[in-house]
Design a protein around this motif. Structure first.
Motif, PDB file in Angstrom:
ATOM      1  N   ARG A 107       0.851  -1.186   0.000  1.00  0.00           N
ATOM      2  CA  ARG A 107       0.000   0.000   0.000  1.00  0.00           C
ATOM      3  C   ARG A 107       0.891   1.242   0.000  1.00  0.00           C
ATOM      4  NH1 ARG A 107      -0.877   2.636   4.882  1.00  0.00           N
ATOM      5  NH2 ARG A 107       0.044   1.677   6.731  1.00  0.00           N
ATOM      6  N   ARG A 108       0.349   2.318  -0.557  1.00  0.00           N
ATOM      7  CA  ARG A 108       1.098   3.568  -0.648  1.00  0.00           C
ATOM      8  C   ARG A 108       0.664   4.491   0.494  1.00  0.00           C
ATOM      9  NH1 ARG A 108       4.104   5.875  -4.550  1.00  0.00           N
ATOM     10  NH2 ARG A 108       3.491   4.302  -6.105  1.00  0.00           N
ATOM     11  N   THR A 109       1.642   5.095   1.177  1.00  0.00           N
ATOM     12  CA  THR A 109       1.347   6.013   2.269  1.00  0.00           C
ATOM     13  C   THR A 109       1.029   7.395   1.725  1.00  0.00           C
ATOM     14  OG1 THR A 109       3.624   6.732   2.567  1.00  0.00           O
ATOM     15  CG2 THR A 109       2.948   4.710   3.694  1.00  0.00           C
ATOM     16  N   SER A 110       0.554   8.259   2.610  1.00  0.00           N
ATOM     17  CA  SER A 110       0.217   9.621   2.189  1.00  0.00           C
ATOM     18  C   SER A 110       1.440  10.404   1.748  1.00  0.00           C
ATOM     19  CB  SER A 110      -0.487  10.351   3.340  1.00  0.00           C
ATOM     20  OG  SER A 110       0.357  10.393   4.483  1.00  0.00           O
ATOM     21  N   SER A 111       2.635   9.996   2.182  1.00  0.00           N
ATOM     22  CA  SER A 111       3.855  10.692   1.790  1.00  0.00           C
ATOM     23  C   SER A 111       4.490  10.089   0.539  1.00  0.00           C
ATOM     24  CB  SER A 111       4.863  10.657   2.950  1.00  0.00           C
ATOM     25  OG  SER A 111       5.163   9.324   3.310  1.00  0.00           O
ATOM     26  N   GLY A 112       3.837   9.132  -0.091  1.00  0.00           N
ATOM     27  CA  GLY A 112       4.336   8.565  -1.340  1.00  0.00           C
ATOM     28  C   GLY A 112       5.182   7.326  -1.183  1.00  0.00           C
ATOM     29  N   GLU A 113       5.458   6.880   0.043  1.00  0.00           N
ATOM     30  CA  GLU A 113       6.224   5.654   0.246  1.00  0.00           C
ATOM     31  C   GLU A 113       5.334   4.432  -0.002  1.00  0.00           C
ATOM     32  OE1 GLU A 113       7.290   6.399   4.262  1.00  0.00           O
ATOM     33  OE2 GLU A 113       9.270   7.175   3.739  1.00  0.00           O
ATOM     34  N   ILE A 114       5.970   3.313  -0.329  1.00  0.00           N
ATOM     35  CA  ILE A 114       5.243   2.056  -0.536  1.00  0.00           C
ATOM     36  C   ILE A 114       5.685   1.081   0.546  1.00  0.00           C
ATOM     37  CG2 ILE A 114       4.878   0.070  -2.050  1.00  0.00           C
ATOM     38  CD1 ILE A 114       5.191   1.932  -4.413  1.00  0.00           C
ATOM     39  N   VAL A 115       4.708   0.639   1.354  1.00  0.00           N
ATOM     40  CA  VAL A 115       4.947  -0.302   2.447  1.00  0.00           C
ATOM     41  C   VAL A 115       4.398  -1.658   2.019  1.00  0.00           C
ATOM     42  CG1 VAL A 115       4.518  -0.840   4.862  1.00  0.00           C
ATOM     43  CG2 VAL A 115       4.764   1.546   4.139  1.00  0.00           C
ATOM     44  N   GLY A 116       5.205  -2.695   2.157  1.00  0.00           N
ATOM     45  CA  GLY A 116       4.747  -4.021   1.741  1.00  0.00           C
ATOM     46  C   GLY A 116       5.185  -5.097   2.712  1.00  0.00           C
ATOM     47  N   ASP A 117       4.408  -6.184   2.774  1.00  0.00           N
ATOM     48  CA  ASP A 117       4.817  -7.340   3.576  1.00  0.00           C
ATOM     49  C   ASP A 117       4.588  -8.605   2.766  1.00  0.00           C
ATOM     50  OD1 ASP A 117       2.280  -8.831   5.346  1.00  0.00           O
ATOM     51  OD2 ASP A 117       1.887  -7.125   4.044  1.00  0.00           O
ATOM     52  N   ARG A 118       5.327  -9.641   3.122  1.00  0.00           N
ATOM     53  CA  ARG A 118       5.268 -10.923   2.438  1.00  0.00           C
ATOM     54  C   ARG A 118       4.989 -12.006   3.483  1.00  0.00           C
ATOM     55  NH1 ARG A 118       5.855  -7.116  -0.424  1.00  0.00           N
ATOM     56  NH2 ARG A 118       7.176  -6.911  -2.296  1.00  0.00           N
ATOM     57  N   ALA A 119       3.737 -12.498   3.515  1.00  0.00           N
ATOM     58  CA  ALA A 119       3.331 -13.510   4.494  1.00  0.00           C
ATOM     59  C   ALA A 119       3.406 -14.886   3.852  1.00  0.00           C
ATOM     60  CB  ALA A 119       1.913 -13.227   4.997  1.00  0.00           C
ATOM     61  N   ASP A 120       4.021 -15.836   4.553  1.00  0.00           N
ATOM     62  CA  ASP A 120       4.149 -17.208   4.047  1.00  0.00           C
ATOM     63  C   ASP A 120       2.792 -17.920   4.133  1.00  0.00           C
ATOM     64  OD1 ASP A 120       4.702 -20.019   3.749  1.00  0.00           O
ATOM     65  OD2 ASP A 120       6.803 -19.576   4.157  1.00  0.00           O
ATOM     66  N   ILE A 121       2.260 -18.336   2.976  1.00  0.00           N
ATOM     67  CA  ILE A 121       0.957 -19.029   2.934  1.00  0.00           C
ATOM     68  C   ILE A 121       1.117 -20.435   2.384  1.00  0.00           C
ATOM     69  CG2 ILE A 121      -0.363 -16.902   2.710  1.00  0.00           C
ATOM     70  CD1 ILE A 121      -0.572 -17.506  -0.312  1.00  0.00           C
ATOM     71  N   THR A 122       2.327 -21.009   2.523  1.00  0.00           N
ATOM     72  CA  THR A 122       2.561 -22.349   1.974  1.00  0.00           C
ATOM     73  C   THR A 122       1.605 -23.365   2.572  1.00  0.00           C
ATOM     74  OG1 THR A 122       4.894 -21.748   1.738  1.00  0.00           O
ATOM     75  CG2 THR A 122       4.328 -24.087   1.582  1.00  0.00           C
ATOM     76  N   VAL A 123       1.375 -23.273   3.888  1.00  0.00           N
ATOM     77  CA  VAL A 123       0.472 -24.236   4.541  1.00  0.00           C
ATOM     78  C   VAL A 123      -0.934 -24.135   3.957  1.00  0.00           C
ATOM     79  CG1 VAL A 123      -0.584 -24.886   6.734  1.00  0.00           C
ATOM     80  CG2 VAL A 123       1.827 -24.254   6.655  1.00  0.00           C
ATOM     81  N   LEU A 124      -1.410 -22.891   3.724  1.00  0.00           N
ATOM     82  CA  LEU A 124      -2.755 -22.718   3.163  1.00  0.00           C
ATOM     83  C   LEU A 124      -2.832 -23.281   1.751  1.00  0.00           C
ATOM     84  CD1 LEU A 124      -3.627 -19.101   4.375  1.00  0.00           C
ATOM     85  CD2 LEU A 124      -4.438 -21.273   5.291  1.00  0.00           C
ATOM     86  N   LYS A 125      -1.777 -23.071   0.944  1.00  0.00           N
ATOM     87  CA  LYS A 125      -1.779 -23.606  -0.421  1.00  0.00           C
ATOM     88  C   LYS A 125      -1.799 -25.136  -0.407  1.00  0.00           C
ATOM     89  CE  LYS A 125      -1.390 -21.660  -3.787  1.00  0.00           C
ATOM     90  NZ  LYS A 125      -2.434 -21.152  -4.722  1.00  0.00           N
ATOM     91  N   ARG A 126      -1.069 -25.708   0.537  1.00  0.00           N
ATOM     92  CA  ARG A 126      -1.068 -27.176   0.605  1.00  0.00           C
ATOM     93  C   ARG A 126      -2.421 -27.701   1.062  1.00  0.00           C
ATOM     94  NH1 ARG A 126       5.008 -27.703   3.275  1.00  0.00           N
ATOM     95  NH2 ARG A 126       6.142 -27.310   1.318  1.00  0.00           N
ATOM     96  N   ARG A 127      -3.074 -26.954   1.964  1.00  0.00           N
ATOM     97  CA  ARG A 127      -4.428 -27.355   2.347  1.00  0.00           C
ATOM     98  C   ARG A 127      -5.377 -27.277   1.157  1.00  0.00           C
ATOM     99  NH1 ARG A 127      -5.098 -24.194   8.162  1.00  0.00           N
ATOM    100  NH2 ARG A 127      -3.666 -25.518   9.357  1.00  0.00           N
ATOM    101  N   GLU A 128      -5.165 -26.255   0.333  1.00  0.00           N
ATOM    102  CA  GLU A 128      -6.006 -26.133  -0.871  1.00  0.00           C
ATOM    103  C   GLU A 128      -5.797 -27.348  -1.773  1.00  0.00           C
ATOM    104  OE1 GLU A 128      -6.166 -23.265  -4.795  1.00  0.00           O
ATOM    105  OE2 GLU A 128      -5.521 -22.417  -2.888  1.00  0.00           O
ATOM    106  N   GLU A 129      -4.517 -27.773  -1.931  1.00  0.00           N
ATOM    107  CA  GLU A 129      -4.248 -28.958  -2.734  1.00  0.00           C
ATOM    108  C   GLU A 129      -4.885 -30.197  -2.102  1.00  0.00           C
ATOM    109  OE1 GLU A 129      -0.046 -29.030  -2.891  1.00  0.00           O
ATOM    110  OE2 GLU A 129       0.140 -27.329  -4.296  1.00  0.00           O
ATOM    111  N   ASP A 130      -4.842 -30.269  -0.758  1.00  0.00           N
ATOM    112  CA  ASP A 130      -5.478 -31.401  -0.076  1.00  0.00           C
ATOM    113  C   ASP A 130      -6.979 -31.415  -0.331  1.00  0.00           C
ATOM    114  OD1 ASP A 130      -3.033 -32.116   0.886  1.00  0.00           O
ATOM    115  OD2 ASP A 130      -3.311 -31.210   2.866  1.00  0.00           O
ATOM    116  N   LEU A 131      -7.602 -30.214  -0.354  1.00  0.00           N
ATOM    117  CA  LEU A 131      -9.038 -30.150  -0.632  1.00  0.00           C
ATOM    118  C   LEU A 131      -9.341 -30.622  -2.052  1.00  0.00           C
ATOM    119  CD1 LEU A 131     -10.044 -26.774   1.040  1.00  0.00           C
ATOM    120  CD2 LEU A 131     -10.709 -29.072   1.757  1.00  0.00           C
ATOM    121  N   ILE A 132      -8.465 -30.260  -2.992  1.00  0.00           N
ATOM    122  CA  ILE A 132      -8.661 -30.729  -4.369  1.00  0.00           C
ATOM    123  C   ILE A 132      -8.564 -32.246  -4.430  1.00  0.00           C
ATOM    124  CG2 ILE A 132      -7.673 -30.676  -6.681  1.00  0.00           C
ATOM    125  CD1 ILE A 132      -6.818 -27.798  -6.127  1.00  0.00           C
TER     126      ILE A 132
END
Length: 774
Positions: A460-485
């Motif tokens: 997301r972009r702040t009011s001062s023009g900076e870009i703040v970002g985060d990277r959350a590990d969702i490997t477990v969720l993706k594997r659960r999705e594969e398990d559901l398939i």
């Protein structure tokens, strides 16, 4: 000489006084800056704590709403489902002691289940204490949402039966709608989160800081320095921060965070945002949050304010006017005093620098402690800050991730080193798309890493023009999705096996007659077995239904391909159909094994029958059928098992709708022919039943041999189960019918469970009544 001295003395005096007062001004500013930074950290702790608390409540609401039996209970009102759901509510209330109430409310606004938390224990509210909450803003607001979304109310005082509850009980209501299988609003789950728990948590997070205030979007205190000033928007005393400190409120209303210095002291504020993206970041789950209907769409927030009064703000490290005058006089008298003063000034500066460095170190440590990768790019899109987790996430890019490097340069190095597997073969197009999304950030995106792991990218972009970002590990969720398939594939295979089993059963039809005598001797053992296997048969089917519903509704995110959601819907429908079939077979088996127990209780007969009519009204309306209900008053209170009576009425009304052609009529007459018995007649203008088949249809698994029956779903168990349930009550079920004119089914029940026969002139005449469609 004297003139020179006086001139020099005058100049020296002016310089010394100017320097001293300049130093005093610097001290004031440094002190204010130091206190402002401390209070900002304290207020930020309160904001993060409150956001995480609400995210946890939202997750619990979604978990309750995903209960497999919830929709079925709201549609059917089955008693054992209500007992099961109430047990789930009580378990959650016992675990989460800050939940004041957990409620299930139907689409009409009536409470169906309510668990109160009183005296440290969860208590299930009796039926007579359940209330009608229709018209309450949080009920209407929740029902208007889509399935899977979350409603969060404002923080206000709890109201019971139209009156503010005493002693005051601050409450936040978090709810989500429950939809029927056709998508209609069937009800909602509401958790009343004890506001005092949130306020006490906030106070604990502010320990050692300034005086804590929490203000709603209207400028009213919900937590005030003087408790008598709180809740002005409900108690009508009119006292608010907006009136008491209009300049402070004007600044807080215009910005999400900041500080305001007044003659009274320093006000530092930040915002608890009740928005989808904020709760997603805080909770780690996926609730989608809707604003309360009485708030503007951009005004669903609380301002958290810390106040440090002027005396406390300048209690240490700042010279008073008298001290400055004395210091000036001392400096004029001797250079020694001047040197001491300069030393003190330098010392204060070092303290301020150390405090500033400490604040910076705290910021860096806080960023490093985050569980996900975090980075800030400045207004020129150059890397300004990142944590070790961010570097580990993009390990293949290596040393190219360095402070001062542009985001584009870092991406290009990563492309050359294979950091982005999804870009292989289309590097230029991928780079253009990624840069466009980075420079105009929106939503979230999933990103695959070369080591097989997945991260969720949020920027997301702040009011001062900076870009703040985060990277959350969702490997477990993706594997659960594969398990559901994979689970979906196994379910399809099981469905194929069931279809093959059905084919085998049809092929063995000719052998059934030869085995009939043996089957009769084994029937009792079969019934005992099925009756005891109820849980083992229903549990896997409930799992199939629940997981297929999760895939169909894409609760954990998109299924990947739209066909999967469609297939999951087919599996869900088939599972529900098979569960209904098994339930009927198990009910019949219990009856045959003598294990069916009825629990008689006084019933509102009219309410039960009208509820049953409402269940089939939509199907009748699709066929343009006229449904008439007539009661001969007074309608007696019936002593019977409510679940059994609802099942009998549903079976009779479903048959009437099924076998009545479009434009026909269904009449339900409830009479009280004598003091001991109740007579319920369900008559239709359908295809009718041949006289020689009536007795056969009252036997299990028997169906009509006509086009209507062949074209409809059914097991041939409905009438048999209804007849058996009526007889368990000491009553009877009789059928009279004429081909092409209609069918009349009479249910005769004793008002009290007594006797073995039905008398007082309520026997059934042969043939259907002569009537015309109206």
């Amino acid at each position: 000489m004297t003139g020179r001295f006086l001139t020099l003395f005058g100049v020296t005096t002016v310089l010394v006084v100017a320097i001293v007062f300049w130093a005093r001004d610097i001290g004031i500013r440094e002190r204010v800056a130091e206190v402002r930074m401390q209070e900002r950290h304290a207020v930020a702790r309160v904001v993060v704590g409150a956001t995480r608390d609400l995210a946890g409540v939202a997750t619990d609401v979604l978990v309750l709403a995903s209960s497999p039996g919830l929709q079925h209970y709201l549609d059917s009102g089955t008693g054992w489902l209500r007992f099961h759901l109430a047990a789930e509510f009580e378990t959650l209330a016992a675990h989460a002691r800050v939940y004041d109430q957990i409620r299930l409310i139907d689409a009409s606004g009536l409470e169906r289940i309510r668990v109160n938390h009183r005296d440290g224990q969860p208590q299930l509210a009796p039926d007579e204490d359940l209330q009608d909450k229709s018209g309450r803003y949080y009920v209407d607001g929740t029902l208007s949402l889509e399935a899977g979304r979350i409603f969060i109310s404002q923080l206000d005082l709890n109201v019971e039966r139209g009156e503010i509850e005493l002693p005051y009980r601050p409450t936040i209501r978090v709810g989500t709608p429950v939809r029927s299988e056709r998508g209609h609003a069937a009800g909602l789950i509401i958790i009343n989160y004890h506001g005092n728990a949130l306020l006490e948590h906030a106070r604990s997070l502010m320990a050692g800081a300034g005086e804590l205030m929490i203000v709603n979007p209207g400028g009213y205190w919900v937590l005030a320095p003087d408790p008598a000033d709180a809740w002005g928007f409900m108690l009508d005393h009119g006292r608010s921060l907006a009136d008491r400190h209009p300049d402070v409120w004007a600044a807080a209303a215009a910005a999400s965070s900041g500080a305001v210095a007044t003659e009274e002291g320093l006000f530092v504020f930040d915002t608890v945002r009740l928005r989808e993206d904020v709760l997603l970041n805080a909770g780690g789950a996926g609730p989608r949050v809707a604003a309360a209907p009485h708030l503007q769409s951009n005004a669903n927030y609380w301002r958290v304010i810390s106040f440090v009064d002027r005396n406390t703000l300048f209690a240490e490290g700042v010279m008073t006017l008298r001290e400055a005058a004395a210091l000036s006089l001392g400096l004029v008298i001797g250079l020694g005093v001047l040197q001491v003063s300069f030393f003190r000034l330098a010392q204060r500066r070092r303290i301020a620098e150390q405090a500033s460095k400490l604040a910076h170190d705290r910021l860096v440590n806080a960023v490093e402690s985050l569980p996900s990768g975090f980075a800030i790019y400045d207004a020129e899109d150059r890397l300004a800050l990142c944590n070790q987790k961010y570097l580990e996430t993009y390990a293949a890019t290596g040393t190219a991730i360095a402070l001062g490097q542009t985001f584009e340069d870092i991406l290009k190095v990563g492309l050359r080193r294979g950091q982005y597997p999804d870009a292989i073969g289309r590097e230029e197009a991928w780079l253009s798309e990624r840069l466009a999304r980075h420079r105009t950030p929106y939503g979230e995106m999933e990103q695959r890493l070369p080591n097989g792991r997945w991260v969720l990218v949020r920027e997301r972009r702040t009011s001062s023009g900076e870009i703040v970002g985060d990277r959350a590990d969702i490997t477990v969720l993706k594997r659960r999705e594969e398990d559901l398939i994979e689970a979906n594939r196994r379910i399809e295979e099981q469905a194929d096996d069931l279809r093959q089993l059905a084919d085998d059963l049809r092929r063995t039809g000719d052998e059934a007659e030869a085995a009939r005598r043996v089957a009769e001797r084994a029937n009792r053992a079969k019934s005992d077995f099925l009756a005891s296997m109820s849980h083992e048969l229903r549990t896997p089917l409930n799992s199939i239904i629940g997981f297929s519903e999760v895939i169909r509704d894409e609760i954990f995110g998109p299924a990947g391909t739209p066909e999967y959601a469609d297939y999951a819907g087919d599996i869900h429908y088939s599972g529900r159909h098979l569960l209904g079939l098994i339930n009927q077979v198990l009910d019949l088996s219990k009856i045959e094994a003598g294990k069916m127990e009825i629990r008689p209780a006084p019933l509102d007969t009219e309410e039960v029958i009208r509820d049953s009519v409402r269940l089939i009204y939509e199907r009748a309306d699709r066929k343009n059928l006229t449904v008439n209900v007539a009661f001969a008053f007074p309608v007696p209170t019936l002593l019977a098992d409510e679940s059994a009576l609802r099942q009998i009425m549903f079976n009779l009304l479903s048959n009437a709708v099924k076998f009545t052609p479009a434009g026909g009529r269904i009449d339900i007459d409830v009479t009280h022919p004598c003091a001991e018995h109740l007579l319920v007649t369900v008559a239709d203008t359908g295809c009718g039943i041949p006289q020689d088949q009536i007795d056969r249809l009252l036997q299990p698994f028997e169906r009509l041999d006509n086009a209507y029956d062949r074209a409809s779903d059914g097991t041939g168990l409905g009438l048999a189960i209804s007849k058996s349930l009526a007889e368990l009550h000491g009553g009877m079920l009789e059928i009279a019918s004429t081909l092409n004119l209609g069918t009349s089914v009479r249910l005769i029940l004793p008002v009290y469970l007594a006797g073995d026969s039905v008398e007082c002139g309520v026997g059934l005449a042969q043939g259907a009544p002569d009537r015309q469609s109206g």
